[in-house]
Design a protein around this motif. Sequence first.
Motif, mmCIF file in Angstrom:
data_model
loop_
_atom_site.group_PDB
_atom_site.id
_atom_site.type_symbol
_atom_site.label_atom_id
_atom_site.label_comp_id
_atom_site.label_asym_id
_atom_site.label_seq_id
_atom_site.Cartn_x
_atom_site.Cartn_y
_atom_site.Cartn_z
ATOM 1 N N GLY A 134 0.719 -1.242 0.031
ATOM 2 C CA GLY A 134 0.109 -0.112 -0.019
ATOM 3 C C GLY A 134 0.945 1.376 0.097
ATOM 4 O O GLY A 134 0.418 2.450 0.309
ATOM 5 N N LEU A 135 2.151 1.114 -0.699
ATOM 6 C CA LEU A 135 2.923 2.274 -0.352
ATOM 7 C C LEU A 135 3.040 2.834 -1.888
ATOM 8 O O LEU A 135 3.062 2.011 -2.632
ATOM 9 C CB LEU A 135 4.159 1.838 0.087
ATOM 10 N N HIS A 136 3.281 4.216 -1.867
ATOM 11 C CA HIS A 136 3.491 4.954 -3.233
ATOM 12 C C HIS A 136 4.994 5.412 -3.399
ATOM 13 O O HIS A 136 5.393 6.323 -2.605
ATOM 14 C CB HIS A 136 2.218 6.036 -3.442
ATOM 15 N N GLY A 173 6.007 8.039 3.579
ATOM 16 C CA GLY A 173 6.171 8.742 4.638
ATOM 17 C C GLY A 173 6.539 7.994 5.846
ATOM 18 O O GLY A 173 7.657 7.147 5.455
ATOM 19 N N VAL A 174 6.554 8.464 6.988
ATOM 20 C CA VAL A 174 7.476 7.786 8.158
ATOM 21 C C VAL A 174 6.592 7.091 9.130
ATOM 22 O O VAL A 174 7.004 6.332 10.085
ATOM 23 C CB VAL A 174 8.307 8.687 8.960
ATOM 24 N N ASP A 175 5.247 7.302 8.993
ATOM 25 C CA ASP A 175 4.297 6.513 9.650
ATOM 26 C C ASP A 175 3.928 5.357 9.179
ATOM 27 O O ASP A 175 2.847 5.409 8.394
ATOM 28 C CB ASP A 175 3.202 7.783 9.890
ATOM 29 N N LEU A 176 4.710 4.301 9.382
ATOM 30 C CA LEU A 176 4.235 3.279 8.396
ATOM 31 C C LEU A 176 3.867 1.849 9.476
ATOM 32 O O LEU A 176 4.094 1.912 10.714
ATOM 33 C CB LEU A 176 5.637 2.977 7.867
ATOM 34 N N ASP A 177 3.418 1.147 8.781
ATOM 35 C CA ASP A 177 2.979 -0.396 9.542
ATOM 36 C C ASP A 177 4.141 -1.553 9.325
ATOM 37 O O ASP A 177 3.756 -2.488 8.754
ATOM 38 C CB ASP A 177 1.580 -0.773 8.727
ATOM 39 N N MET A 178 5.326 -0.616 9.705
ATOM 40 C CA MET A 178 6.349 -1.880 9.731
ATOM 41 C C MET A 178 7.565 -1.427 10.525
ATOM 42 O O MET A 178 7.371 -0.151 11.003
ATOM 43 C CB MET A 178 6.849 -2.087 8.242
ATOM 44 N N PRO A 179 8.674 -1.926 11.043
ATOM 45 C CA PRO A 179 9.715 -1.452 11.722
ATOM 46 C C PRO A 179 10.319 -0.358 10.929
ATOM 47 O O PRO A 179 10.649 -0.471 9.777
ATOM 48 C CB PRO A 179 10.560 -2.397 11.922
ATOM 49 N N VAL A 180 10.492 1.038 11.550
ATOM 50 C CA VAL A 180 10.997 1.880 11.034
ATOM 51 C C VAL A 180 12.181 2.407 11.761
ATOM 52 O O VAL A 180 12.222 2.813 12.887
ATOM 53 C CB VAL A 180 9.819 3.244 11.072
ATOM 54 N N MET A 233 6.102 18.029 10.102
ATOM 55 C CA MET A 233 6.007 16.773 10.589
ATOM 56 C C MET A 233 6.898 16.856 11.797
ATOM 57 O O MET A 233 8.089 17.248 11.803
ATOM 58 C CB MET A 233 6.437 15.630 9.511
ATOM 59 N N ASN A 234 6.582 15.897 12.871
ATOM 60 C CA ASN A 234 7.345 15.984 14.157
ATOM 61 C C ASN A 234 7.377 14.599 14.709
ATOM 62 O O ASN A 234 6.114 14.121 14.762
ATOM 63 C CB ASN A 234 6.734 17.073 15.079
ATOM 64 N N TRP A 235 8.536 14.141 15.302
ATOM 65 C CA TRP A 235 8.537 13.120 15.870
ATOM 66 C C TRP A 235 7.744 13.139 17.206
ATOM 67 O O TRP A 235 7.595 14.027 17.658
ATOM 68 C CB TRP A 235 10.104 12.512 16.209
ATOM 69 N N ALA A 236 7.354 11.971 17.947
ATOM 70 C CA ALA A 236 6.637 11.915 19.136
ATOM 71 C C ALA A 236 5.204 12.432 18.756
ATOM 72 O O ALA A 236 4.231 11.776 19.189
ATOM 73 C CB ALA A 236 7.331 12.488 20.086
ATOM 74 N N ARG A 237 5.058 13.715 18.377
ATOM 75 C CA ARG A 237 3.768 14.398 18.363
ATOM 76 C C ARG A 237 2.915 13.850 17.478
ATOM 77 O O ARG A 237 1.829 13.288 17.499
ATOM 78 C CB ARG A 237 3.886 15.881 18.192
ATOM 79 N N ASP A 238 3.713 13.371 16.207
ATOM 80 C CA ASP A 238 2.842 12.993 15.035
ATOM 81 C C ASP A 238 3.154 11.536 14.692
ATOM 82 O O ASP A 238 2.469 10.821 13.868
ATOM 83 C CB ASP A 238 3.259 13.724 13.645
ATOM 84 N N THR A 239 4.114 10.877 15.267
ATOM 85 C CA THR A 239 4.460 9.336 15.008
ATOM 86 C C THR A 239 5.762 8.869 15.975
ATOM 87 O O THR A 239 6.320 9.894 16.656
ATOM 88 C CB THR A 239 4.684 9.246 13.472
ATOM 89 N N ARG A 240 5.521 7.820 16.032
ATOM 90 C CA ARG A 240 6.327 7.113 17.092
ATOM 91 C C ARG A 240 7.762 7.209 16.571
ATOM 92 O O ARG A 240 8.116 7.210 15.251
ATOM 93 C CB ARG A 240 6.013 5.815 17.392
#
Lengths: 572, 572
Positions: free
Chosen positions: B331-333, B338-345, B371-378
């Motif tokens: 499901g990726l383009h 992006g950085v908010d993904l359904d796999m280990p990042v 975009m910001n770490w923690a606030r928007d994604t782990r």
Amino acid sequence: MKASQFLFATLKETPSDADIASSQLMVRAGLIRKIASGLYIWLPMGLRILQKVERIVREEMQNVGAQEVLMPMTQPAELWQTTGRFDDYGPELLRFKDRHDRDFVLGPTHEEVITNLAQGELRSYKQLPITFFQIQGKFRDEIRPRFGVMRAREFTMKDAYSFHVDQASLAKTYHDMYDAYTRIFTRLGLDFRAVQADTGSIGGFASHEFHVLADSGEDDIAFSDSSDYAANVELAESVSTAERQPPKMAREDVLTEDMTSCKMVAEHLDIPLSTTVKTLIVHGHTEDDEPQLIAIVLRGDHQLNTIKAEKIEEANVPLTLASDEELKAAGLHKGYIGVDLDMPVFVDRSAAALSDFVTGANEVNKHTIGMNWARDTRLTRIVDVRNVQEGDPSPDGKGSLKIKRGIEVGHIFQLGDKYSQAMNCKVSGEDGKPVTLMMGCYGIGVSRIIAAAIEQNNDENGIMWPKTPTVSDSIAPFEVAIIPMKSKEETVMQTATALYEELKSQGVNVLLDDRNERPGVKFADLELIGIPHRIVVSDRNLAEDKYEYVNRREAEKQMLSREEVIAKVSGK
Amino acid sequence: MKASQFLFATLKETPSDADIASSQLMVRAGLIRKIASGLYIWLPMGLRILQKVERIVREEMQNVGAQEVLMPMTQPAELWQTTGRFDDYGPELLRFKDRHDRDFVLGPTHEEVITNLAQGELRSYKQLPITFFQIQGKFRDEIRPRFGVMRAREFTMKDAYSFHVDQASLAKTYHDMYDAYTRIFTRLGLDFRAVQADTGSIGGFASHEFHVLADSGEDDIAFSDSSDYAANVELAESVSTAERQPPKMAREDVLTEDMTSCKMVAEHLDIPLSTTVKTLIVHGHTEDDEPQLIAIVLRGDHQLNTIKAEKIEEANVPLTLASDEELKAAGLHKGYIGVDLDMPVFVDRSAAALSDFVTGANEVNKHTIGMNWARDTRLTRIVDVRNVQEGDPSPDGKGSLKIKRGIEVGHIFQLGDKYSQAMNCKVSGEDGKPVTLMMGCYGIGVSRIIAAAIEQNNDENGIMWPKTPTVSDSIAPFEVAIIPMKSKEETVMQTATALYEELKSQGVNVLLDDRNERPGVKFADLELIGIPHRIVVSDRNLAEDKYEYVNRREAEKQMLSREEVIAKVSGK
């Protein structure tokens, strides 16, 4: 050097595959180790010696203006194809293919490479003469490597090559090299002889071998006891100084039943073997190249020298004896052939000087006594066809000959234009026209020298290094060893170390044997390795301010003061 | 040395097959000649340099107690079979058969031979540690020999090997060797760096390369401008000293039609590339070894370092990118990930320090800004996966990094027990039980050093030799050249010769250029060869008792008195 920081790899047992004294001692003393047939590692103890020899060789090469280069051990086959040696050289030439399937060789010698270099770099007679040398590993794929580093597959050689516009220039450099080689082996303290290896057709001697005299040598060397004449026995000229005496006896045939050798006849008649002659019938040819047999007459006590005999114009090369059938067909009786024959008779100089001698009677079971040249048979062809013997007069008229075995350690050679012709190596001469260069080549077996030095200098306890004219030229790995007895006692160790430092500061090549071993082990090791001077520092003697000194070549111990012992070992 | 008695083999033209400055200059200056691809002759001028380098290397090896040996270049294949390298080593290992059809190799290195020696000679821990070295010709059958002697097939190396009962002893000798190498390259006057080549698992760094810095080098070296930190760019740690700032912007998606690279997006948004991130999807696996995709996030201006990325536990080795189909299936383009993904990042340290950054929006033709770490994604997995860049902080905390190309001239390596294990090389330890030895190996490309020194020191007129801390360590073939102008005038020649003899007697390495050539030719030759000091003796200046002096590294001539010129060139 402190022995505790140096690899002592001495062995008590003689290695089973070491075949002569030097190879046994070099392995036992820890100078070398074999890794495969004909391949050796030089251990720290041995490499010190090798480097000392290299230094002397290098200095003397530089002294005669030779310029050092370094050529690769691997060489492209094309160069060897140009001179034809890629095919002509035997299997000692290791041929291999690289990853691109191109042919290469591992250099046993470098004539092709250096001539190729000269061809590219030398333009004018003004650059000549020029001599290049290198000290480098060589490879010869010996079928049966033996005698340790003496006939190894990989070995260290000094090879030099000189280039010239004419023969006179070549002869001069050759002479300089002869002198340089003489200085090298003299400096090394070796008993050696420069041996005429071949009398060249291009004026003077074109080749000399340098042999270290030692019983284990592969060549027999004849040399004068009163001059520097020396030659390989196979090539040494035999001169007869005896005048032929007038006949005293009448010619007479005697019965010699079943006595087909000179020795049997001489014993039967109770006469010296040297008053008999033997006649050899060999294959030859006439002036018109028609086959014919020819006779060679030698004194009964002399040996035929094939190389000399092959120089007889009428003799076939290689020299071959007539068969029994051929003898029969010629009406001759084997064992009873005389000197009065219906074929060309070549008489050795010594046989020609005989009178009243004994020869075959040309009849079975009969010899002739009281035979005399001129009176009884013609003597027209006198030749030199025998090996010289110990006691023969030296061909240069000075003294008489001795014969010893020799180990070839050097070879100088006037090559002429063999390689420069094949490789089109020319410069423009004084008149502007191209001149094909003349070449000389000059080899020294650097690693072999060490084995030869040991062959000449050893006893039941091990190696003795040659005594050199100057101490600084000694090739002993260490010149002096200091042994502290009871090295755990502080005064002994301090005194020994102080002496060690003192000698070191004087430039003496000294070893402090501080190993944790019994004195007996140390003494045996140091004798095996051949350290020339041994100094023992002990508690007992220190009280009297004395040092125990032993020279490797002398049995007795001396008690010396500090000053005396320093003077003794520093060669001052 | 008088130039008339020495081979000057200078060339005006650059040889067509010489590919870099040093190989061109070495051939043009007459230091070397090629005889086949990767095979060179060292001419007299070049060999002088090689021997000077050898001397310094030898001295420093002896200073750390290493013992010199000499192993054969030809080695029996059995030894290489024992360690498995006869089959494993690539075609650089020249394999051949001798006349008896036995397998041999031409040694590219000597671990097997020396371990075999150690196995035979070392018995007890008391003999350890021990280090052996040799200076010797090596052969590597390079597929494409190039850069002159830099990547030749036959070349001169110093290789050393140390043996130890434990890792601590190995580490100590390794450290001594590190220091010895540092002294060698310092004495040689080279600008070099000791580079961490590999971080070993056995405590501390197990391998260092020594690189001479030069534009033509084959490796990129990162080094601190304020400390001795240096590492191959591929291995240099990237540390981020920036703190992540708190978010200022709101997260927002923007249209970025057909903008599939960070560069395009940054230009479009008119923001620095360093505020964007890129996400790479690569093949990985779970803890249970199930295949899975993983994401690696880097700043837009940074380069992925594959070697580092392969150290990620979950990444497959070798690292491979997911295919377009795999991305689609996930499901990726492509270009908009992006950085908010359904796999280990896995987020690179520098990307992890960003705030308000730009990333793909996981939708075609859209990116996210603010975009910001923690606030928007782990942000859970922070790793070091990028190449360092010039200006980065040095990992040792001292100064910032510079990046230059380097030529590897030395390599020291803690081998551990790889060879001793395979070859059963043990001694009896302190407790009487057998211990498998630990080994170190230490190489220096002796001939390569010369090419590297020239790469680092040359100008349009030719070679300049490195300025060494002490004159006696200079590797210039001659330190001083004296040129008599109008050498046929007697006073000039006499004065020049007297100066030559004077300098020689002071131990100065001096050349009297008495060749029959025009001064211009001599000047050009001497500059090409790189003789550091040039003294011209001419009629005109002699009247005023002056000598014309030029330093190879300076343009201007100086007029000096005899005393001044002697002081200048003798380095006193």
